[in-house]
Design a protein around this motif. Structure first.
Motif, mmCIF file in Angstrom:
data_model
loop_
_atom_site.group_PDB
_atom_site.id
_atom_site.type_symbol
_atom_site.label_atom_id
_atom_site.label_comp_id
_atom_site.label_asym_id
_atom_site.label_seq_id
_atom_site.Cartn_x
_atom_site.Cartn_y
_atom_site.Cartn_z
ATOM 1 N N LYS A 119 0.830 -1.208 0.000
ATOM 2 C CA LYS A 119 0.000 0.000 0.000
ATOM 3 C C LYS A 119 0.865 1.259 0.000
ATOM 4 C CE LYS A 119 -0.571 0.080 5.040
ATOM 5 N NZ LYS A 119 -1.547 0.079 6.165
ATOM 6 N N ASP A 120 2.063 1.176 0.618
ATOM 7 C CA ASP A 120 2.951 2.342 0.603
ATOM 8 C C ASP A 120 3.444 2.629 -0.816
ATOM 9 O OD1 ASP A 120 2.776 2.743 3.373
ATOM 10 O OD2 ASP A 120 4.334 1.254 3.746
ATOM 11 N N ARG A 147 0.649 4.171 -2.787
ATOM 12 C CA ARG A 147 0.465 5.573 -2.382
ATOM 13 C C ARG A 147 1.534 6.463 -3.005
ATOM 14 N NH1 ARG A 147 -0.465 7.439 3.906
ATOM 15 N NH2 ARG A 147 -0.967 9.625 3.468
ATOM 16 N N ARG A 179 0.803 7.130 -6.682
ATOM 17 C CA ARG A 179 -0.197 8.177 -6.873
ATOM 18 C C ARG A 179 0.447 9.566 -6.806
ATOM 19 N NH1 ARG A 179 -4.594 5.438 -2.784
ATOM 20 N NH2 ARG A 179 -5.405 3.857 -4.237
ATOM 21 N N ARG A 224 7.328 5.593 5.045
ATOM 22 C CA ARG A 224 6.460 5.484 6.220
ATOM 23 C C ARG A 224 6.722 6.603 7.215
ATOM 24 N NH1 ARG A 224 6.919 -0.161 5.017
ATOM 25 N NH2 ARG A 224 8.909 -0.327 6.112
ATOM 26 N N PHE A 266 4.839 9.503 5.761
ATOM 27 C CA PHE A 266 3.396 9.323 5.882
ATOM 28 C C PHE A 266 2.931 9.513 7.327
ATOM 29 C CE2 PHE A 266 3.587 6.347 1.984
ATOM 30 C CZ PHE A 266 3.436 7.430 1.148
ATOM 31 N N ASP A 281 -0.126 12.004 7.747
ATOM 32 C CA ASP A 281 -1.405 11.479 8.228
ATOM 33 C C ASP A 281 -1.812 12.041 9.584
ATOM 34 O OD1 ASP A 281 -1.572 9.954 5.948
ATOM 35 O OD2 ASP A 281 -0.703 8.163 6.864
#
Length: 573
Positions: free
Chosen positions: A2-3, A6, A9, A311, A314, A318
């Motif tokens: 998923k990282d 992301r 994107r 991470r 993020f 986040d």
């Protein structure tokens, strides 16, 4: 996974540059394989023709060899040029993206993080993400497309040769990289973590060197930095060892593929189904095809470090801001009075309230001074007025509108702060001033500096307003830097002015000159000043004395200055 999705994107705006770079790398790969394969065929064919005494067309293969050589050189240059352009564009976009998420978190949420750690995330962790494109995405894409094209060519000669080559390519391009990632994931994450700790320790050592020396802790800090450096070097050596093993594994796969091809192809030559020059061509073709998968083990080995850096970024992105922006547009006040009622606030994890029941009315153009020791709640009040934090209870109204109705950027157009901690960027004095008003004319800059009593000093410098201020304004004295900050506040021309101990740490002469500058700055503005000393406050309409978040006394400057410490401590809010 998923990282990675992301990150992809985030890379989407530059997908055309990225694909173009991958295409240039694919062209370079094919040119190199064709060059080696045709060269092997040409040399062998010339030898066979010479021994048989027959003529052959050497113009076409010679042209292919020369064309392949030129295409490889041009392709390599184009690959470097395009991938570097794409990488630099990605890094610029990533920094803007990260900063746009970082800004709303200041200062409330960012207080949880060390400044050195934040610097490491902004610089090193963002830089680490470029490996995802250059060393992972491009090699994987090129290996996939290149392997399909190369295997299609081998199928023209014999399906068994194609299948064997596919098997060894999968072994070298899938199994070895996955093994490499398993080996390198933990060291890569430790490297990312240790690099961040090392940068933080170095920043601590530099910024707090004076305190470390006073308390005799400089040697301990040096040992801590040395231990982190050794840990980092150990992990880097471990990764280098894994890299050598992985490259050796790819080389082994390439040689096993070659020997297997020879074992299958020599009988074909003996049966006449394969010409001798084609055997040489296929042998070199097979060896050259492993160039497509050779970068993959190193790419997957470094993937752990890249994802660890992602991470860390993020985790900041986040985080939820401490202050939520209102859904609608900000009000447009036609007056700038302040009304504070029963204000209460406690910092997270702290039992004692920083403010407890503060009430204050400041009419438009009014001047209020707040006196109190460190920890009395003065700076907390400013943080709430600037909407860096949200009150736990009570209200703050500006121009009759609740402060919660204002968006942060809109509010700070009406409220400006002159702090004791003046920050000047490593730019010219002119550029530092233009931060407040980018469109300000030279005449307006000069006028603001004259009011702040700093123009004569700047004009006397060899480069005038183009003089470099240095990192954090190191080339200027404290008084000069603060007067530049006052000029910057004048350029903002905000109707509400917050003064946070602007004369703290200055000598008497500089303090007097600075107060004269502040007097000009305060003209016609709603002003709140916080200070430690209840002297020299004759300009204030109202003076508050605070302690532990409560108002102990309030009155005009003469009443406060004439009161004793016992009277102040016994006063009521």
């Amino acid at each position: 996974m998923k990282d990675i999705i992301r990150l992809l994107r985030l890379f989407k705006p530059y997908r055309h540059w990225m694909l173009l770079g991958a295409l240039a790398a694919l062209v370079t790969l094919i040119a190199n394989v064709v060059l080696l394969a045709v060269s092997g065929w040409f040399i062998t064919a010339m030898a066979v023709a010479g021994s048989a005494g027959v003529a052959m067309n050497y113009f076409t293969p010679a042209a292919l060899i020369r064309g392949g050589s030129i295409l490889r050189t041009v392709g390599r240059y184009a690959e470097r040029l395009i991938t570097h352009e794409a990488t630099l564009r990605l890094l610029a976009q990533l920094r803007v993206w990260f900063y746009s998420h970082l800004e709303p978190l200041a200062p409330a949420v960012l207080q949880r993080y060390h400044s050195g750690d934040l610097q490491s995330r902004i610089r090193a962790d963002v830089d680490a993400l470029d490996t995802l494109y250059v060393r992972v995405l491009v090699p994987v894409l090129v290996a996939t497309l290149g392997a399909c094209l190369l295997l299609g060519f081998l199928l023209l000669y014999d399906w068994r040769i194609a299948v064997v080559s596919l098997g060894f390519l999968l072994l070298a391009g899938v199994a070895v990289p996955l093994w490499s990632r398993a080996l390198g994931q933990a060291p890569g994450e430790r490297i990312a973590r240790t690099e961040a700790e090392l940068r933080t320790a170095c920043v601590d050592g530099l910024q707090g060197l004076a305190e470390l020396q006073v308390y005799g802790a400089a040697a301990a800090q040096a040992r801590h930095i040395d231990a982190l450096s050794r840990t980092l070097a150990t992990e880097q050596v471990r990764l280098a060892g894994y890299s050598g093993i992985n490259q050796g594994a790819v080389g082994l796969c390439a040689n096993l593929s070659l020997w297997t091809l020879l074992w299958l192809a020599i009988p074909l030559v003996a049966d006449g189904r394969l010409a001798p020059p084609q055997l040489a061509m296929l042998a070199l073709f097979t060896l050259a095809s492993f160039e497509a998968v050779a970068p993959l083990p190193l790419a997957f080995q470094q993937l752990g470090r890249t994802l660890a850096a992602a991470r860390r970024l993020f985790a900041i992105v986040d985080a939820r801001p401490a202050v939520e922006e209102p859904a609608g547009p900000s009000p447009r006040p036609d007056r700038f009075d302040l009304h504070i009622a029963d204000l209460g606030f406690s910092y997270p994890g702290v039992a004692t309230p920083a403010l407890d029941g503060l009430s204050l009315d400041v009419p438009q153009g009014g001047r209020v001074a707040i006196v109190g020791a460190s920890g009395s709640g003065k700076t907390t009040l400013f943080n709430l007025l600037l909407r860096f934090w949200t009150p736990d209870r009570g209200t703050i109204r500006l121009g009759g509108h609740d402060l919660a109705q204002y968006r942060g950027d809109d509010l700070r157009r009406y409220v400006t702060l002159v702090s004791q901690h003046t920050h000047l960027f490593d730019l010219s004095i002119r550029d530092n001033l233009l931060i407040a008003a980018p469109d300000a004319s030279p005449a307006r800059l000069e006028q603001a500096c004259r009011v702040a009593q700093i123009h004569d000093f700047i004009a006397g410098l060899p480069e005038g307003y183009d003089t470099w201020a240095g990192e954090t304004g190191v080339r200027l004295s404290g008084g000069q830097a603060r007067r530049i900050a006052i000029a910057r506040a004048l350029l903002r021309d905000a109707p509400v002015l917050l003064l946070d101990e602007p004369t703290e740490g200055l000598d008497g002469e500089t303090e007097q000159a600075l107060m004269e500058s502040l007097g000009r700055l305060m003209a016609g503005r709603t002003v709140i000043l916080i200070t430690h000393r209840p002297v020299g406050l004759d300009w204030a309409d109202q003076v508050l004395v605070m302690d532990q978040g409560r108002v102990l006394a309030r009155g005009d400057a003469s009443v406060i200055a004439g009161a004793t410490g016992a009277e102040l401590l016994g006063g009521t809010g």
